[in-house]
Motif scaffolding. Structure first.
Motif, PDB file in Angstrom:
ATOM      1  N   ASP A  39     -62.735  -6.260-115.478  1.00  0.00           N
ATOM      2  CA  ASP A  39     -61.383  -6.787-115.587  1.00  0.00           C
ATOM      3  C   ASP A  39     -60.398  -5.628-115.530  1.00  0.00           C
ATOM      4  O   ASP A  39     -60.764  -4.467-115.725  1.00  0.00           O
ATOM      5  CB  ASP A  39     -61.220  -7.631-116.850  1.00  0.00           C
ATOM      6  N   GLU A  40     -59.122  -5.950-115.249  1.00  0.00           N
ATOM      7  CA  GLU A  40     -58.162  -4.877-114.968  1.00  0.00           C
ATOM      8  C   GLU A  40     -57.868  -4.008-116.178  1.00  0.00           C
ATOM      9  O   GLU A  40     -57.522  -2.836-116.019  1.00  0.00           O
ATOM     10  CB  GLU A  40     -56.862  -5.473-114.407  1.00  0.00           C
ATOM     11  N   LYS A  55     -62.111 -10.586-121.429  1.00  0.00           N
ATOM     12  CA  LYS A  55     -61.749  -9.479-120.531  1.00  0.00           C
ATOM     13  C   LYS A  55     -62.125  -8.118-121.085  1.00  0.00           C
ATOM     14  O   LYS A  55     -62.562  -7.233-120.371  1.00  0.00           O
ATOM     15  CB  LYS A  55     -60.226  -9.439-120.338  1.00  0.00           C
ATOM     16  N   LYS A  89     -67.528  -7.730-111.434  1.00  0.00           N
ATOM     17  CA  LYS A  89     -66.240  -7.038-111.353  1.00  0.00           C
ATOM     18  C   LYS A  89     -65.718  -6.751-112.750  1.00  0.00           C
ATOM     19  O   LYS A  89     -65.786  -7.617-113.626  1.00  0.00           O
ATOM     20  CB  LYS A  89     -65.232  -7.909-110.593  1.00  0.00           C
ATOM     21  N   LYS A 135     -65.999 -12.414-119.258  1.00  0.00           N
ATOM     22  CA  LYS A 135     -64.943 -12.747-120.216  1.00  0.00           C
ATOM     23  C   LYS A 135     -65.583 -12.805-121.591  1.00  0.00           C
ATOM     24  O   LYS A 135     -66.723 -13.208-121.695  1.00  0.00           O
ATOM     25  CB  LYS A 135     -64.288 -14.086-119.862  1.00  0.00           C
ATOM     26  N   HIS A 165     -57.311  -4.574-107.113  1.00  0.00           N
ATOM     27  CA  HIS A 165     -56.675  -5.556-107.993  1.00  0.00           C
ATOM     28  C   HIS A 165     -55.180  -5.268-107.938  1.00  0.00           C
ATOM     29  O   HIS A 165     -54.768  -4.182-107.528  1.00  0.00           O
ATOM     30  CB  HIS A 165     -57.243  -5.400-109.408  1.00  0.00           C
TER      31      HIS A 165
HETATM   32 MG    MG Z   1     -58.479  -9.977-114.519  1.00  0.00          MG
END
Ligand code: MG
Ligand code: CAP
Length: 412
Positions: A179-180, A153, A177, A151, A269
């Motif tokens: 972020d989307e 993001k 991971k 973060k 996700h």
């Molecule tokens: Mg996310």
């Protein structure tokens, strides 16, 4: 000449065959419409009927669905397997979650659950690894695998992203991971991010002696996504991440096929799922979206945090049970809990979800007062303590990072 009228789609004495797909809907009939009339229209419009009674001869294959149960606001509809093209998920959803969602005959309609017959399930690949990723990739047997999203993001440079990943891996997580909404933007291009993150991954692996991996977001137009998957495999990573609802089920099916050739696991996700499943009376439940995800073949899927954390959840525990249940031998899916989690919530989460899980903690790691590495350590300590059955405060007495996290966020 025989007619096809709405009445043809309601038969409360019908018993579904073992090849029927049975769907459970909750409906609210429109003003002036009886439950029976609305229920038969659901079966009609989602199979082979329309608004007008037809006058045709009987030289067609009867692909009509049947509403065979009405209980309060809940109806069950049986669809003949022959209605569905093998292995074509968009076509299935165009039937069972298509026009009926906007029908004036109902004020609201929600597809709650599906009972999938083997005749349909066998047309889908299903997951390649499922929960086997824990032992096959990480050699982990007794604890959930742990992930983190850097973060903010979006907006971190590639170098900073990779550095945050390194700190988190060394601190104790298994997976970095994306972020989307991080894909291939100029501030952090995909190829550079993949290369630099994996270089840091190798360093973290050497230093910790543990296997580390990267849920790298390949979500894009389908051909582009396949190219990204090829690149991920060529660089020696184990996973791709895809946003399944926004990119669409056809694309997920195509990616799944490519990932079989490449030996890559798929982390799913689910951004935008709440547009379908958040309203309790209308849409498509997360339970059904999870079923669709399993058939299409994702290995890991976000299913919520059992009511803990920052996001509204639908029955995480029940969905996880379904993802792990036997489905004619189809591989299971590893549920992923994510969204507003921090170390203090780990015992309650694992109490609800068990250890056969992936747990993702973003803000609850990077918001640790001593930074990402300490945050990751606190998260890992919380998991280790829970697996060992040691209360948080006891474990925190000689684990400083966990003590700081508990002081900051507590256990709620
Ligand atoms: Mg996310
Ligand atoms: C979590 C997360 C995920 C959500 C999605 C986020 O970050 O990365 O996208 O978990 O929801 O951006 O919010 P935090 P779900 O750990 O910082 O909350 O898992 O329910 O699909």
């Amino acid at each position: 000449m025989s007619g096809i009228t709405y009445e043809d789609f309601l038969d409360l004495s019908y018993t579904p065959t073992e090849t029927d797909l049975v769907c459970t809907f909750r409906i609210a009939p429109a003003d002036g419409m009886s439950m029976e009339a609305a229920a038969s229209r659901v079966a009609s419009e989602s199979s082979n009927g329309t608004w007008a009674a037809l006058h045709i001869d009987d030289t067609f294959t009867d692909m009509g669905a049947t509403t065979f149960a009405i209980d309060g606001d809940t109806i069950k509809v049986a669809y003949p397997a022959g209605l569905f093209e093998a292995g074509n998920m968009p076509q299935v959803l165009s039937c069972i979650a298509g026009n009926i969602m906007g029908m004036k005959a109902v004020d609201t309609i929600r597809l709650e659950d599906c009972e999938w017959p083997e005749a349909i399930v066998s047309g889908y690949r299903g997951p390649q690894f499922g929960s086997g990723v824990r032992s096959e990739i990480f050699g982990v047997e007794d604890r959930p695998i742990l992930a983190t999203v850097p973060k903010p993001k979006v907006g971190l440079s590639t170098a900073k992203h990779a550095e945050v990943g390194y700190e988190a891996w060394v601190g104790g997580v298994d997976l970095l991971k994306d972020d989307e909404n991080l894909t291939d933007q100029p501030f952090n291009p995909f190829s550079d991010r993949l290369t630099e993150s994996l270089a840091m991954r190798d360093k973290a692996q050497d230093e910790t002696g543990e296997v580390k991996s990267y849920l790298v977001n390949v979500t894009a137009e389908t051909n582009e996504m396949l190219e990204r998957a090829d690149e991920v495999a060529s660089q020696g990573n184990e996973y791709v991440m895809v946003d399944v609802v926004t990119c669409g089920w056809a694309a997920v099916q195509t990616l799944r096929e490519r990932c079989e050739e490449l030996g890559l696991a798929i982390h799913a996700h689910r951004a935008m799922h709440a547009a379908f499943d958040r309203l309790p009376d209308h849409g498509v439940s997360m339970r059904v979206l999870a079923q669709v995800s399993r058939l299409c073949g994702v290995d890991q899927l976000h299913t919520g945090t059992a009511g803990l954390g920052k996001l509204a959840n639908e029955d995480t525990v029940g969905i996880n049970e379904w993802l792990r249940s036997d489905l004619y031998g189809m591989t299971d899916v590893l549920p992923t809990a994510s969204g507003g989690l921090h170390p203090g919530l780990v015992p309650a989460l694992m109490d609800a979800t068990g250890t056969n899980m992936c747990i993702q903690v973003g803000g609850g790691i990077h918001g640790h007062p001593e930074g990402t590495r300490a945050g990751a350590a606190a998260f890992r300590q919380a998991v280790d303590a829970t697996v060992a059955g040691v209360p948080m405060d006891e474990y925190a007495a000689d684990h400083a990072e966990l003590a700081t996290a508990l002081e900051k966020w507590g256990t709620e």
